[in-house]
Write a protein that holds these residues in place. Structure first.
Motif, PDB file in Angstrom:
ATOM      1  N   SER A 153       0.875  -1.183  -0.041  1.00 57.97           N
ATOM      2  CA  SER A 153       0.118   0.179  -0.056  1.00 57.97           C
ATOM      3  C   SER A 153       0.942   1.300   0.051  1.00 57.97           C
ATOM      4  N   VAL A 154       2.064   1.360   0.982  1.00 55.45           N
ATOM      5  CA  VAL A 154       2.820   2.515   0.922  1.00 55.45           C
ATOM      6  C   VAL A 154       3.524   2.851  -0.510  1.00 55.45           C
ATOM      7  N   ALA A 155       3.997   1.446  -0.945  1.00 55.85           N
ATOM      8  CA  ALA A 155       4.569   1.539  -2.401  1.00 55.85           C
ATOM      9  C   ALA A 155       3.580   2.078  -3.419  1.00 55.85           C
ATOM     10  N   ALA A 156       2.643   1.629  -3.611  1.00 51.45           N
ATOM     11  CA  ALA A 156       1.487   2.069  -4.423  1.00 51.45           C
ATOM     12  C   ALA A 156       1.200   3.744  -4.326  1.00 51.45           C
ATOM     13  N   LEU A 157       1.085   3.968  -3.132  1.00 49.96           N
ATOM     14  CA  LEU A 157       0.844   5.374  -3.008  1.00 49.96           C
ATOM     15  C   LEU A 157       1.993   6.208  -3.240  1.00 49.96           C
ATOM     16  N   GLY A 158       3.263   5.897  -2.905  1.00 53.84           N
ATOM     17  CA  GLY A 158       4.315   6.483  -3.486  1.00 53.84           C
ATOM     18  C   GLY A 158       4.576   6.741  -4.867  1.00 53.84           C
ATOM     19  N   PHE A 159       4.294   5.539  -5.625  1.00 54.82           N
ATOM     20  CA  PHE A 159       4.418   5.537  -6.933  1.00 54.82           C
ATOM     21  C   PHE A 159       3.271   6.567  -7.513  1.00 54.82           C
ATOM     22  N   LEU A 160       2.220   6.492  -6.937  1.00 56.54           N
ATOM     23  CA  LEU A 160       1.096   7.283  -7.639  1.00 56.54           C
ATOM     24  C   LEU A 160       1.411   8.826  -7.352  1.00 56.54           C
TER      25      LEU A 160
END
Length: 71
Positions: free
Chosen positions: A10-17
């Protein structure tokens, strides 16, 4: 363990977004599409070129077959 993976994804996805959003603001839409295509292409090429992994050893012991004496 499962919660840590979910939280990490979740943190990685938010970071990429966020990276994509701010990247578009700074570099422009077409440049970000070019960067995304290059990264996706590099990932596809690395996936195709990976060496296949060796199969794992069987976990159950293999029973030795007895030979019959022919007399």
């Amino acid at each position: 363990m499962k919660i840590n993976k979910t939280l990490g994804f979740s943190v990685a996805a938010l970071g990429f977004l966020a990276l994509g959003y701010f990247g578009v603001q700074q570099l422009g839409r077409n440049n970000m599409f070019t960067i995304a295509a290059a990264v996706g292409g590099a990932g596809a090429i690395s996936y195709v070129l990976q060496k296949p992994s060796q199969p794992e050893a069987p976990t159950a012991p293999i029973k030795a077959q007895r030979r019959r004496n022919k007399s």
